[in-house]
Design a protein around this motif. Structure first.
Motif, PDB file in Angstrom:
ATOM      1  N   TYR A 119       0.979  -1.239  -0.287  1.00  0.00           N
ATOM      2  CA  TYR A 119       0.244   0.093   0.004  1.00  0.00           C
ATOM      3  C   TYR A 119       0.370   0.999   0.365  1.00  0.00           C
ATOM      4  CZ  TYR A 119      -4.209  -2.522   0.385  1.00  0.00           C
ATOM      5  OH  TYR A 119      -4.674  -3.915   0.654  1.00  0.00           O
ATOM      6  N   PRO A 120       0.761   2.399   0.039  1.00  0.00           N
ATOM      7  CA  PRO A 120       1.124   3.190  -0.771  1.00  0.00           C
ATOM      8  C   PRO A 120       2.251   3.871   0.682  1.00  0.00           C
ATOM      9  CG  PRO A 120      -1.353   4.242  -1.515  1.00  0.00           C
ATOM     10  CD  PRO A 120      -1.141   2.160  -0.518  1.00  0.00           C
ATOM     11  N   ARG A 121       1.400   3.894   2.119  1.00  0.00           N
ATOM     12  CA  ARG A 121       1.997   4.504   2.657  1.00  0.00           C
ATOM     13  C   ARG A 121       3.009   4.018   3.006  1.00  0.00           C
ATOM     14  NH1 ARG A 121       1.422   8.383   6.321  1.00  0.00           N
ATOM     15  NH2 ARG A 121      -0.801   8.832   5.941  1.00  0.00           N
ATOM     16  N   ALA A 122       2.865   2.082   2.847  1.00  0.00           N
ATOM     17  CA  ALA A 122       4.213   1.947   3.643  1.00  0.00           C
ATOM     18  C   ALA A 122       5.198   1.615   2.246  1.00  0.00           C
ATOM     19  CB  ALA A 122       4.188  -0.233   3.380  1.00  0.00           C
ATOM     20  N   VAL A 123       4.567   1.529   1.231  1.00  0.00           N
ATOM     21  CA  VAL A 123       6.097   2.414   0.270  1.00  0.00           C
ATOM     22  C   VAL A 123       6.376   3.901   0.404  1.00  0.00           C
ATOM     23  CG1 VAL A 123       6.272   2.244  -2.246  1.00  0.00           C
ATOM     24  CG2 VAL A 123       5.148   0.946  -2.073  1.00  0.00           C
ATOM     25  N   ALA A 124       5.584   4.562   0.781  1.00  0.00           N
ATOM     26  CA  ALA A 124       6.041   5.965   1.406  1.00  0.00           C
ATOM     27  C   ALA A 124       7.106   5.995   2.011  1.00  0.00           C
ATOM     28  CB  ALA A 124       5.304   6.941   1.579  1.00  0.00           C
ATOM     29  N   GLY A 125       7.060   4.665   3.724  1.00  0.00           N
ATOM     30  CA  GLY A 125       7.723   4.971   4.440  1.00  0.00           C
ATOM     31  C   GLY A 125       9.694   4.597   3.685  1.00  0.00           C
ATOM     32  N   VAL A 126       9.224   2.869   2.993  1.00  0.00           N
ATOM     33  CA  VAL A 126      10.607   2.595   2.404  1.00  0.00           C
ATOM     34  C   VAL A 126      11.051   4.330   1.408  1.00  0.00           C
ATOM     35  CG1 VAL A 126      11.724   1.898   0.798  1.00  0.00           C
ATOM     36  CG2 VAL A 126       9.872   0.591   1.560  1.00  0.00           C
ATOM     37  N   GLU A 180      13.180   6.762   3.779  1.00  0.00           N
ATOM     38  CA  GLU A 180      14.603   6.545   3.829  1.00  0.00           C
ATOM     39  C   GLU A 180      15.913   6.270   2.691  1.00  0.00           C
ATOM     40  OE1 GLU A 180      14.574   2.167   5.411  1.00  0.00           O
ATOM     41  OE2 GLU A 180      15.489   2.296   6.368  1.00  0.00           O
ATOM     42  N   TRP A 181      15.412   6.066   1.785  1.00  0.00           N
ATOM     43  CA  TRP A 181      15.853   6.360   0.696  1.00  0.00           C
ATOM     44  C   TRP A 181      16.185   7.734   0.726  1.00  0.00           C
ATOM     45  CZ3 TRP A 181      13.536   2.088  -3.417  1.00  0.00           C
ATOM     46  CH2 TRP A 181      14.253   0.594  -2.610  1.00  0.00           C
ATOM     47  N   PHE A 182      15.414   8.348   0.328  1.00  0.00           N
ATOM     48  CA  PHE A 182      15.426   9.347  -0.203  1.00  0.00           C
ATOM     49  C   PHE A 182      16.317  10.699   0.745  1.00  0.00           C
ATOM     50  CE2 PHE A 182      11.146  10.317  -2.368  1.00  0.00           C
ATOM     51  CZ  PHE A 182      11.772   9.178  -3.276  1.00  0.00           C
ATOM     52  N   GLU A 183      16.188  10.260   2.066  1.00  0.00           N
ATOM     53  CA  GLU A 183      17.548  10.560   3.277  1.00  0.00           C
ATOM     54  C   GLU A 183      18.589  10.514   3.018  1.00  0.00           C
ATOM     55  OE1 GLU A 183      13.931  11.212   6.177  1.00  0.00           O
ATOM     56  OE2 GLU A 183      15.481   9.510   6.855  1.00  0.00           O
ATOM     57  N   TYR A 184      19.020   9.198   1.724  1.00  0.00           N
ATOM     58  CA  TYR A 184      20.374   9.424   1.394  1.00  0.00           C
ATOM     59  C   TYR A 184      20.907   8.913   0.468  1.00  0.00           C
ATOM     60  CZ  TYR A 184      21.162   6.242   6.076  1.00  0.00           C
ATOM     61  OH  TYR A 184      20.987   6.491   7.814  1.00  0.00           O
ATOM     62  N   ALA A 185      19.451   9.343  -0.578  1.00  0.00           N
ATOM     63  CA  ALA A 185      20.584   8.956  -2.383  1.00  0.00           C
ATOM     64  C   ALA A 185      19.691   9.021  -3.077  1.00  0.00           C
ATOM     65  CB  ALA A 185      21.357   7.458  -2.135  1.00  0.00           C
ATOM     66  N   PRO A 186      18.768  10.306  -2.280  1.00  0.00           N
ATOM     67  CA  PRO A 186      17.645  10.101  -4.242  1.00  0.00           C
ATOM     68  C   PRO A 186      17.643  10.047  -5.511  1.00  0.00           C
ATOM     69  CG  PRO A 186      17.577  12.878  -2.764  1.00  0.00           C
ATOM     70  CD  PRO A 186      19.037  12.038  -2.437  1.00  0.00           C
ATOM     71  N   GLY A 234       3.933  10.742  -3.243  1.00  0.00           N
ATOM     72  CA  GLY A 234       3.857  12.561  -2.930  1.00  0.00           C
ATOM     73  C   GLY A 234       3.518  12.199  -1.121  1.00  0.00           C
ATOM     74  N   ILE A 235       3.315  11.126  -0.600  1.00  0.00           N
ATOM     75  CA  ILE A 235       3.379  10.805   1.261  1.00  0.00           C
ATOM     76  C   ILE A 235       4.146  11.112   1.306  1.00  0.00           C
ATOM     77  CG2 ILE A 235       2.846   9.527   2.464  1.00  0.00           C
ATOM     78  CD1 ILE A 235       0.883   7.779   0.824  1.00  0.00           C
ATOM     79  N   ALA A 236       5.607  10.365   0.886  1.00  0.00           N
ATOM     80  CA  ALA A 236       6.987  10.621   1.681  1.00  0.00           C
ATOM     81  C   ALA A 236       7.774  12.347   1.996  1.00  0.00           C
ATOM     82  CB  ALA A 236       8.218   9.715   0.204  1.00  0.00           C
ATOM     83  N   LEU A 237       7.101  12.925   0.236  1.00  0.00           N
ATOM     84  CA  LEU A 237       8.275  14.203  -0.299  1.00  0.00           C
ATOM     85  C   LEU A 237       7.773  14.894   0.704  1.00  0.00           C
ATOM     86  CD1 LEU A 237       8.798  13.600  -3.875  1.00  0.00           C
ATOM     87  CD2 LEU A 237      10.796  13.925  -2.114  1.00  0.00           C
ATOM     88  N   THR A 238       5.978  15.263   0.798  1.00  0.00           N
ATOM     89  CA  THR A 238       5.038  15.855   1.991  1.00  0.00           C
ATOM     90  C   THR A 238       5.457  15.713   3.551  1.00  0.00           C
ATOM     91  OG1 THR A 238       2.719  15.738  -0.123  1.00  0.00           O
ATOM     92  CG2 THR A 238       3.082  16.476   2.824  1.00  0.00           C
ATOM     93  N   GLU A 239       5.996  14.560   3.434  1.00  0.00           N
ATOM     94  CA  GLU A 239       6.570  14.340   4.557  1.00  0.00           C
ATOM     95  C   GLU A 239       7.702  15.020   5.087  1.00  0.00           C
ATOM     96  OE1 GLU A 239       5.737   9.822   6.105  1.00  0.00           O
ATOM     97  OE2 GLU A 239       3.808  10.110   6.496  1.00  0.00           O
ATOM     98  N   MET A 240       8.549  15.164   4.251  1.00  0.00           N
ATOM     99  CA  MET A 240       9.722  15.654   4.168  1.00  0.00           C
ATOM    100  C   MET A 240       9.833  16.494   4.382  1.00  0.00           C
ATOM    101  SD  MET A 240      11.857  12.744   2.093  1.00  0.00           S
ATOM    102  CE  MET A 240      13.925  13.521   2.158  1.00  0.00           C
ATOM    103  N   LEU A 241       8.977  17.534   4.126  1.00  0.00           N
ATOM    104  CA  LEU A 241       8.206  18.870   3.191  1.00  0.00           C
ATOM    105  C   LEU A 241       8.134  19.297   5.064  1.00  0.00           C
ATOM    106  CD1 LEU A 241       8.750  20.566   1.262  1.00  0.00           C
ATOM    107  CD2 LEU A 241       5.773  20.667   0.729  1.00  0.00           C
TER     108      LEU A 241
END
Ligand code: ZN
Length: 425
Positions: free
Chosen positions: A339-346, A349-355, A389-396
């Motif tokens: 589901y999107p929420r789980a994929v966003a978590g992954v 984690e990657w974006f914080e290292y090497a987007p 969208g979820i991952a980037l919104t949370e980081m924002l």
């Protein structure tokens, strides 16, 4: 009363803050994507049937517990069919009718519906209706690693039995394409007359990367075996049946040889590095940590490796492995199974290292009559963009990135990273 008010306030705040920032959501929905990994099916009509969409079709596997989202009767299949084919009674008839109408333009039409500009087609062969530049070929090379009698490996379980029958067939096809009926007598000749020419032919056929489904056949740990040792095993097997461990050493040598040839030819190496289909799949063997010695081999530093499916469930390991200059990851299959929420978590984690090393992918695959590659592609495309969208919104919102950077990462992940890696126009 107080509790009720607090709850009401919390509800108002969450209503005021949609899960995905609306501006980002609009941007993400408009980006024409490059799909790093999928198995599109050639449009066919009449009695023609396409079976080249996978070297190891998972249709013939023993039953196993499938993820909820992909099970027969999943509401996602119906949602996808409606979105693609409209509110009709009989989706199969409508699909058939569209294929008849659009003929060789059908698969392009499907990509248009998904906002996907380019789809990497991981297939045994391409064919009419799946043409460049919309579809780019990623052929399979596992068969080249298994030139000996595979009976001992096929005897492991029913899934391996059907997989090795498939690999034997594919190697025969490759031998035939090289003008041979059987593998040559020595390893040197095999490399010279079969392995290298096959890779060169794949490159000429338009491939920008090659794919290994190795994890379906053996663990991903690959030793550094000297050529002389591999040659001795190869020749010896013609007289005496080879042991499993000796055969493994030959496979290890072949994998590194193929990878290094890919480096010479400018082909990226895609590796299924995640849990896979089937109740016999060896999940521990598919842990991408097993690939570390390959990434670290100075001789293979110029070869770009892509961990397909992002290592799931070993996604934290993938984040760490992205520190290798030659390692990349896509999140195909996760976009379909999870589901999107789980994929966003992954993703976060990657974006914080090497987007800059993360690639969008669907793994669109013809799972069943209800869930064809079109529907699977629709589901994975929707989930992938939502997760992004979820991952980037949370980081924002957490102040980790600014809006401009969020937009930039969205474009990188959906297309620019792939363009750069594969040198696409
Ligand atoms: Zn796949």
């Amino acid at each position: 009363m107080r509790v009720a008010l607090i709850l009401l306030a919390a509800a108002i705040i969450s209503a005021a803050q949609p899960v995905v920032d609306p501006q980002l959501a609009t941007e993400i929905s408009q980006i024409k994507a490059i799909d790093n990994h999928a198995h599109p099916v050639r449009p066919t009509w009449g009695s023609d049937k396409d079976m080249d969409y996978d070297a190891l079709p998972v249709e013939s596997m023993d039953p196993y517990t499938e993820p909820v989202r992909t099970r027969r009767g999943s509401p996602l299949a119906l949602e996808a069919s409606r979105a693609l084919f409209g509110d009709v009674q009989d989706f199969r008839a409508r699909k058939k009718q569209l294929m008849e109408e659009k003929r060789e333009g059908y698969a392009n039409w499907v990509l248009d519906q998904l906002g996907i500009e380019t789809m990497f087609a991981n297939r045994v062969a391409m064919g009419a209706g799946l043409a460049a530049p919309r579809f780019i070929w990623v052929p399979f090379e596992d068969a080249l690693m298994y030139p000996l009698n595979n009976a001992i490996l096929a005897a492991k379980n029913s899934d391996r039995k059907s997989f090795f029958a498939d690999e034997d067939r594919l190697l025969k096809r490759y031998l035939k394409e090289c003008g041979l009926t059987e593998a040559p007598a020595t390893l040197d000749l095999y490399l010279q007359k079969v392995v290298t020419p096959t890779l060169e032919r794949h490159k000429r056929g338009g491939a920008v990367a090659v794919k290994f489904e190795a994890a379906y056949l053996r663990p991903l740990e690959v030793a550094d075996v000297p050529r002389s040792e591999a040659a001795r095993i190869y020749s010896g097997a013609r007289a005496l049946p080879v042991t499993e461990s000796a055969y493994r050493m030959l496979q290890d040598f072949l994998f590194r040889y193929i990878a290094s040839e890919c480096g010479r030819l400018g082909l990226a190496v895609h590796i299924h590095a995640a849990a896979g289909a089937g109740g016999y799949f060896q999940i521990a063997g598919a842990n991408p940590m097993n690939l570390e010695p390959i990434f670290n081999d100075p001789k293979l530093r110029s070869v770009n490796f892509v961990m397909l499916h992002g290592g799931w469930p070993f996604t934290g390991e993938v984040a760490a492995l992205l520190s290798k200059p030659n390692a990349y990851a896509d999140f195909s299959q996760q976009t379909f199974n999870n589901y999107p929420r789980a994929v966003a978590g992954v993703l976060r984690e990657w974006f914080e290292y090497a987007p800059e090393k993360v690639l969008f992918g669907t793994d669109a695959y013809p799972f069943s009559v209800e869930m064809g590659w079109e529907e699977a592609g629709w589901v994975a495309n929707k989930t992938g963009r939502e997760a992004l969208g979820i991952a980037l919104t949370e980081m924002l919102r957490d102040g980790e990135i600014l809006r401009e950077r969020a937009s930039e990462i969205a474009r990188m992940v959906l297309r620019e990273n792939a363009r750069k890696l594969y040198k696409l126009p």
